[in-house]
Design an enzyme around this catalytic site. Structure first.
Site, PDB file in Angstrom:
ATOM      1  N   CYS A  87    -107.829  13.884 -46.464  1.00  0.00           N
ATOM      2  CA  CYS A  87    -108.549  14.180 -46.099  1.00  0.00           C
ATOM      3  C   CYS A  87    -109.882  13.594 -46.540  1.00  0.00           C
ATOM      4  CB  CYS A  87    -108.933  15.453 -45.259  1.00  0.00           C
ATOM      5  SG  CYS A  87    -108.545  15.371 -43.681  1.00  0.00           S
ATOM      6  N   HIS A 130    -114.410  16.735 -44.540  1.00  0.00           N
ATOM      7  CA  HIS A 130    -115.303  18.153 -43.677  1.00  0.00           C
ATOM      8  C   HIS A 130    -115.072  19.437 -44.699  1.00  0.00           C
ATOM      9  CE1 HIS A 130    -110.459  20.218 -45.095  1.00  0.00           C
ATOM     10  NE2 HIS A 130    -110.291  18.898 -44.404  1.00  0.00           N
TER      11      HIS A 130
END
Length: 206
Positions: free
Chosen positions: A180, A163
């Site tokens: 992430c 992301h």
């Protein structure tokens, strides 16, 4: 300096080695196998003990044959150079993510369509390695655990996703994610988000 180190001095080391054509990518500040190989090449050429570790003699010799890196040499605006794709990335539609070169390559049937800089989780919240697939996507999402925005999220392993990160865009490699794969180029990621489909393969490797 040795394998596994991460610091601004490692970044300077890489920039100086790059001036001498011993390091062929943008400095990352992380001392991995590619950096060790570059140090060995420098040590061999300068008749120093070939250890792959930067001792005082190696560092002092490097200082004499290179110049102080500029800000652009230390943190180039260009994207990190890709390393050789993992064999698992060579077929099909794949987000091929390298921890060593800190890059994400979007590949289709062995061809790189686009690439971008990425950063990963810290030692306490590491990004998992292995072969996964995109489970679901969300153009706008906020972490339910950390309550931070995760635009253009493509989830591949539980709560771990590729992301956009405004923190990565602002701080670079001075920070880390909670596991992430952070991207700092929002425009590139937005274009990638529109191309990737649920079910596409994700490979996270060294």
């Amino acid at each position: 300096m040795d394998d596994g180190d991460e610091s601004e001095q490692v970044r300077e080391l890489q920039a100086r080695l790059r001036q001498l054509d011993h390091f062929d990518r943008a400095p990352t500040g992380f001392y991995g196998t590619m950096t060790a190989g570059s140090v060995k090449a420098f040590q061999k050429k300068r008749a120093l003990p070939v250890t792959g570790t930067v001792d005082t003699a190696t560092w002092e010799r490097l200082l004499t044959v290179s110049k102080e890196p500029t800000a652009d040499e230390l943190k180039p605006s260009t994207t990190n150079e890709l390393d050789t794709p993992d064999a698992r990335c060579m077929t099909g539609r794949v987000l091929c993510i390298s921890k060593e070169s800190r890059t994400l390559a979007w590949m289709i049937d062995g061809r790189v369509v686009s690439s971008m800089d990425v950063r990963f989780g810290s030692e306490n919240t590491p990004t998992r390695e292995g072969t996964f697939s995109v489970g679901w996507k969300a153009r706008e999402w906020t972490s339910t655990i950390y309550h931070t925005p995760m635009p253009y999220a493509m989830f591949f392993s539980g709560g771990q996703a590729v992301h956009y990160s405004s923190d990565f865009a602002a701080r670079g490699y001075g920070g880390a994610s909670h596991g992430c794969v952070n991207v700092r180029d929002q425009a590139k990621l937005a274009a990638l988000f529109d191309q990737v489909k649920v079910g596409d393969k994700v490979v996270v490797h060294w």
